[in-house]
Scaffold this active site. Sequence first.
Site, mmCIF file in Angstrom:
data_model
loop_
_atom_site.group_PDB
_atom_site.id
_atom_site.type_symbol
_atom_site.label_atom_id
_atom_site.label_comp_id
_atom_site.label_asym_id
_atom_site.label_seq_id
_atom_site.Cartn_x
_atom_site.Cartn_y
_atom_site.Cartn_z
ATOM 1 N N CYS A 2 0.832 -1.195 0.000
ATOM 2 C CA CYS A 2 0.000 0.000 0.000
ATOM 3 C C CYS A 2 0.878 1.261 0.000
ATOM 4 O O CYS A 2 2.043 1.207 0.363
ATOM 5 C CB CYS A 2 -0.873 0.029 1.240
ATOM 6 N N ARG A 27 2.432 0.961 -5.949
ATOM 7 C CA ARG A 27 2.583 0.157 -4.727
ATOM 8 C C ARG A 27 1.329 -0.655 -4.401
ATOM 9 O O ARG A 27 1.372 -1.524 -3.520
ATOM 10 C CB ARG A 27 2.902 1.073 -3.543
ATOM 11 N N TRP A 77 -3.408 -2.292 -1.286
ATOM 12 C CA TRP A 77 -3.176 -3.637 -1.813
ATOM 13 C C TRP A 77 -3.704 -4.555 -0.719
ATOM 14 O O TRP A 77 -3.115 -4.646 0.346
ATOM 15 C CB TRP A 77 -1.679 -3.848 -2.053
ATOM 16 N N ASN A 103 -0.186 1.115 6.446
ATOM 17 C CA ASN A 103 0.489 0.054 5.683
ATOM 18 C C ASN A 103 0.994 -0.961 6.690
ATOM 19 O O ASN A 103 1.510 -0.574 7.741
ATOM 20 C CB ASN A 103 1.722 0.598 4.954
ATOM 21 N N GLY A 104 0.907 -2.239 6.357
ATOM 22 C CA GLY A 104 1.409 -3.258 7.274
ATOM 23 C C GLY A 104 0.273 -4.159 7.721
ATOM 24 O O GLY A 104 -0.810 -4.161 7.130
ATOM 25 N N GLU A 496 14.281 -15.944 -14.606
ATOM 26 C CA GLU A 496 13.861 -14.537 -14.671
ATOM 27 C C GLU A 496 12.973 -14.290 -15.897
ATOM 28 O O GLU A 496 11.966 -13.575 -15.803
ATOM 29 C CB GLU A 496 15.120 -13.649 -14.688
ATOM 30 N N LYS A 500 9.176 -12.888 -15.592
ATOM 31 C CA LYS A 500 8.716 -11.648 -16.260
ATOM 32 C C LYS A 500 7.448 -11.931 -17.053
ATOM 33 O O LYS A 500 6.490 -11.175 -17.002
ATOM 34 C CB LYS A 500 9.779 -11.092 -17.217
ATOM 35 N N GLU A 503 4.300 -12.749 -14.730
ATOM 36 C CA GLU A 503 3.757 -11.699 -13.859
ATOM 37 C C GLU A 503 3.063 -10.571 -14.619
ATOM 38 O O GLU A 503 2.149 -9.954 -14.094
ATOM 39 C CB GLU A 503 4.822 -11.137 -12.912
ATOM 40 N N HIS A 519 13.915 -34.750 -16.891
ATOM 41 C CA HIS A 519 13.533 -35.427 -15.643
ATOM 42 C C HIS A 519 12.072 -35.195 -15.301
ATOM 43 O O HIS A 519 11.700 -35.280 -14.133
ATOM 44 C CB HIS A 519 14.458 -34.973 -14.513
ATOM 45 N N LYS A 618 4.500 -3.280 -5.943
ATOM 46 C CA LYS A 618 5.925 -3.119 -6.196
ATOM 47 C C LYS A 618 6.791 -3.591 -5.039
ATOM 48 O O LYS A 618 7.779 -4.259 -5.221
ATOM 49 C CB LYS A 618 6.209 -1.653 -6.509
HETATM 50 C C1 F6R Z 1 9.533 -9.288 -10.133
HETATM 51 C C2 F6R Z 1 9.692 -8.439 -8.972
HETATM 52 C C3 F6R Z 1 9.685 -9.065 -7.636
HETATM 53 C C4 F6R Z 1 10.755 -8.420 -6.742
HETATM 54 C C5 F6R Z 1 10.661 -8.984 -5.320
HETATM 55 C C6 F6R Z 1 11.732 -8.410 -4.429
HETATM 56 O O1 F6R Z 1 9.588 -8.557 -11.309
HETATM 57 O O2 F6R Z 1 9.813 -7.251 -9.082
HETATM 58 O O3 F6R Z 1 9.861 -10.435 -7.721
HETATM 59 O O4 F6R Z 1 11.997 -8.673 -7.289
HETATM 60 O O5 F6R Z 1 9.409 -8.680 -4.793
HETATM 61 O O6 F6R Z 1 11.647 -7.017 -4.353
HETATM 62 P P1 F6R Z 1 12.848 -6.159 -3.841
HETATM 63 O O7 F6R Z 1 13.955 -6.287 -4.844
HETATM 64 O O8 F6R Z 1 12.325 -4.774 -3.746
HETATM 65 O O9 F6R Z 1 13.254 -6.721 -2.518
#
Ligand code: F6R
Length: 623
Positions: A2, A27, A77, A103-104, A496, A500, A503, A519, A618
């Site tokens: 949030c 966020r 969120w 937040n939290g 990765e 990408k 998500e 396997h 985020k």
């Molecule tokens: C994927 C992504 C997330 C972050 C993860 C860690 O694209 O952005 O998987 O990498 O939530 O976030 P940070 O790097 O902020 O600790």
Amino acid sequence: MCGIVAYVGRKIAQPLLIEGLKRLEYRGYDSAGIAVIDQKGAMHIRRAVGRISVLEDALQRVPTLPDASLGMAHTRWATHGAPTEANAHPHTDDTGRIALVHNGIIENYAALKKFLTNKGHAFSSQTDTEVLAMLIGDLYADMQVKNQVLPGTSLLQQAVQAALHEVDGTYGIAVICKDEPDTLVVARKGSPLIIGVGQEEYIVASDASAIVEHTTQVVYLNDNEMAVLKPGSFRTTTINNITISPVISQLENKLEEYELGDYEHYMLKEIFEQPSAIRNCLRGRAEQKESRIVLGGIVDHTRELVRAKRFILTGQGTAWHAGLVGDYLMEDLAKVTTECTYASEFRYRNPLVEEGTVVVAISQSGETADTLAALREAKEKGALALGIVNVVGSTIARETDGGIYLHAGPEIGVASTKAFTCQCVVLTMLALFLGRRKFMSQSVCHEMIDGLCAVPEQIERVLEQSDHVKQIAREFCDRENWLFLGRGYHFPVALEGALKLKEISYIHSEGMPAAEMKHGPIALINEGMPVVFIATKGSQYDKVISNIEEVRARGGKIIVVATEGDTNIHKYSDHVIEVPHALEPLQPLLSVVPLQLLAYHCAVARDCNVDKPRNLAKSVTVE
Ligand code: F6R
């Protein structure tokens, strides 16, 4: 997660709060709300389900909010309770006197709710946040009756302090009270809050992006600290009311860095920013002439680092993938035992942290709850704790014994891109820093540094192929299952690439070591299934070709990331995306870029909201 923004000063709060919310929208974006207290001491609240634009529309409707210079807003969120208007913040106590954004997570909210319900309070949402608002309201009323205001404090401040003593969990909160129409109270534990200090005004936010337009002077609140802000004055204390002298810091990033510019999405902007982000990351650190790596943030620990017996790299999501690249780099270049572990697993498994263990927390935001908890666990067990973090002044950056900032600039797109490549660059520099002090010859180090410094220009060449990648994305974007396969340094890149894609375009995709396919997962391959191989020229090239053959034999469609000029690869593939040749440890920095573009173009072709994918936020500040 949030986002919070709050204002007290002389200006009209509403436009400023809405602008701030828009900057924080990345966020969390399932609902939003705003509360202001006008000069007559009346509280006005509007909430709406959906994006900030929905709230903005609601604010246009009559009766509009009156002008007010005290207020706060929130973008949510959901954690407790569905994304409904009733669950959106701000929440109030049942008298409507107190309003709060949070937040939290309040972990003991159920017990507190029972206690307050027994006292006759009525709740109107399913959130833990409303419980905290109610508790503050209840304590406020009690203190008012008993006339308990301590000199130099406000009743609101005292009620917030008393409530926070009853609360288990994490919070970043802003609280206002209509009986104190010039006072904003904020507090934090485990969820970031930054106070922007302006001319007789304060703007508080969970992230600098909502502040930078107004001031670059900030105070970072620490856990268990709070502030009472009035136009022209503020006081910071612990939640036990011990006064703290605030440390004013300067924000690093400029407003333009938060703007979209000519790009359609932040994610695309950030993919294209990778050359400049990496140049910034390398600046003053990778010295080509002297073949030297200079890392000011860890130099004081050089002895401990060189003698370290074991490194544990930890993070979540993309940061964990970067850690996995780091695992290969550290063993390959620095010759030190290294493991990469999910922070969420590390913190609860009672990890073995012997003498000589260094734990490196990797995090773009520096606020990820699990990574922070892993870091604290590591410190508790006596490890030297380092951070590889992008956001300057973030909690992880402040709690580590030393560290290396990415200097990648703000990353707004929810899908991490430039942070990943910069994390890999930093891990390469760390491995070279250590390797050179141990067994690495000057010539090998020289070659690596030259290679590293060439990466930005090489990425520019990869980016020129964006349209070619777009064509491939258009051909396959309707397929619901994809595989990403790579070996060695390209195994984490495969993970990765799959992350990408899943998500932002909601396509099911898996990444794995190419050899693992036989396997079990090979059973998934059917006619036309897109399988992305990273098959650049290197020690395992021939083996990857064999894996490609296995998939082709079963009807899979082969998309290959290959080395420029590799004509051989075309006969095994349906599509080839070329990347320049690089030393093997540096190849992930190039091979990941086409995969970022592929995910981006697939998401756009599927009409997905690239920068704000469903269910994601985020920075994950709850576990
Ligand atoms: C994927 C992504 C997330 C972050 C993860 C860690 O694209 O952005 O998987 O990498 O939530 O976030 P940070 O790097 O902020 O600790």
